[in-house]
Design a protein around this motif. Sequence first.
Motif, short mmCIF file in Angstrom:
data_model
loop_
_atom_site.label_atom_id
_atom_site.label_comp_id
_atom_site.label_asym_id
_atom_site.label_seq_id
_atom_site.Cartn_x
_atom_site.Cartn_y
_atom_site.Cartn_z
N GLN A 1 0.73 -1.21 0.00
CA GLN A 1 -0.08 0.02 -0.07
C GLN A 1 0.90 1.37 -0.12
O GLN A 1 0.60 2.31 -0.54
N ARG A 2 1.92 1.27 0.60
CA ARG A 2 2.95 2.32 0.89
C ARG A 2 3.36 2.77 -0.51
O ARG A 2 3.61 3.75 -1.09
N ARG A 3 3.97 1.49 -1.22
CA ARG A 3 4.30 1.84 -2.87
C ARG A 3 3.36 2.13 -3.59
O ARG A 3 3.95 3.12 -4.38
N GLN A 4 2.07 1.83 -3.40
CA GLN A 4 1.16 2.36 -4.44
C GLN A 4 0.86 3.79 -4.09
O GLN A 4 0.67 4.61 -5.03
N LYS A 5 1.06 4.27 -2.69
CA LYS A 5 0.75 5.66 -2.54
C LYS A 5 1.88 6.58 -3.10
O LYS A 5 1.54 7.60 -3.70
N LEU B 1 -0.50 5.83 -19.20
CA LEU B 1 -0.37 5.14 -17.88
C LEU B 1 -0.15 6.12 -16.87
O LEU B 1 -0.52 6.44 -15.76
N ILE B 2 0.80 7.04 -17.17
CA ILE B 2 1.40 8.04 -16.38
C ILE B 2 0.30 9.12 -16.19
O ILE B 2 0.07 9.52 -14.99
N VAL B 3 -0.45 9.62 -17.23
CA VAL B 3 -1.38 10.57 -17.07
C VAL B 3 -2.58 9.97 -16.24
O VAL B 3 -3.12 10.56 -15.50
N ALA B 4 -2.76 8.70 -16.48
CA ALA B 4 -4.02 8.03 -15.68
C ALA B 4 -3.57 7.98 -14.24
O ALA B 4 -4.48 8.30 -13.42
N GLY B 5 -2.16 7.60 -14.01
CA GLY B 5 -2.01 7.32 -12.63
C GLY B 5 -1.91 9.03 -12.01
O GLY B 5 -2.29 9.15 -10.52
N GLY B 6 -1.56 9.99 -12.69
CA GLY B 6 -1.33 11.43 -12.32
C GLY B 6 -3.03 11.97 -12.16
O GLY B 6 -3.09 12.42 -10.89
N ILE B 7 -3.87 11.64 -12.86
CA ILE B 7 -5.27 11.93 -12.65
C ILE B 7 -5.82 11.21 -11.25
O ILE B 7 -6.64 11.66 -10.42
N THR B 8 -5.62 9.80 -11.14
CA THR B 8 -6.03 9.04 -10.09
C THR B 8 -5.24 9.82 -8.62
O THR B 8 -5.93 9.77 -7.92
N GLY B 9 -3.97 10.01 -9.13
CA GLY B 9 -3.44 10.71 -7.48
C GLY B 9 -4.13 11.95 -7.28
O GLY B 9 -4.29 12.15 -6.15
N VAL B 10 -4.28 12.84 -8.21
CA VAL B 10 -4.82 14.20 -7.83
C VAL B 10 -6.31 13.94 -7.39
O VAL B 10 -6.80 14.68 -6.35
N VAL B 11 -7.10 12.99 -7.93
CA VAL B 11 -8.44 12.89 -7.26
C VAL B 11 -8.50 12.18 -5.79
O VAL B 11 -9.13 12.76 -4.83
N GLY B 12 -7.11 11.26 -5.71
CA GLY B 12 -7.10 10.76 -4.30
C GLY B 12 -6.61 11.93 -3.44
O GLY B 12 -7.20 11.72 -2.23
N TRP C 1 -7.33 14.95 -3.52
CA TRP C 1 -8.63 15.78 -3.31
C TRP C 1 -9.65 15.39 -2.44
O TRP C 1 -10.21 15.82 -1.55
N THR C 2 -9.66 13.88 -2.62
CA THR C 2 -10.85 13.47 -1.96
C THR C 2 -10.43 12.77 -0.66
O THR C 2 -11.24 12.52 0.44
N GLY C 3 -9.14 13.11 -0.18
CA GLY C 3 -8.57 12.65 1.27
C GLY C 3 -8.12 11.13 1.09
O GLY C 3 -7.70 10.84 2.00
N PHE C 4 -8.21 10.30 0.01
CA PHE C 4 -7.66 8.86 0.06
C PHE C 4 -6.33 8.86 0.08
O PHE C 4 -5.73 7.95 0.78
N LEU C 5 -5.41 9.89 -0.49
CA LEU C 5 -4.04 9.95 -0.39
C LEU C 5 -3.69 11.05 0.40
O LEU C 5 -4.31 12.08 0.26
N ALA C 6 -2.79 11.05 1.45
CA ALA C 6 -2.39 11.89 2.18
C ALA C 6 -0.67 12.09 2.03
O ALA C 6 0.13 11.28 1.90
N VAL C 7 -0.54 13.28 1.96
CA VAL C 7 1.19 13.73 1.99
C VAL C 7 1.99 13.61 3.02
O VAL C 7 1.43 13.85 4.07
#
Length: 83
Positions: free
Chosen positions: A22-26, A64-75, A77-83
């Motif tokens: 999970q940490r690697r995916q983040k 793949l990079i752009v799709a990952g970037g969009i997923t990361g930004v959405v994550g 924004w929604t709080g799924f990912l934290a910095v």
Amino acid sequence: MRLREPCTSVLPRLAHGGIRHQRRQKFLLLSTVILAPATLLYVKARSERGRRLFTPTEIALCALIVAGGITGVVGLWTGFLAV
């Protein structure tokens, strides 16, 4: 050797492996947030030199990079990912 000993050593290893995964995916998603806008600089530099923008392999990697970037930004924004 009893049956309980292997089970108690395997279960924590599986849990630790899941946490590391999970940490690697983040961090992968966070790095694509940085790489996706950098693709625009790459396209600008290639077009200024008059070269072909992407090879077929690079098109797939860019998607793949752009799709990952969009997923990361959405994550983020929604709080799924934290910095």
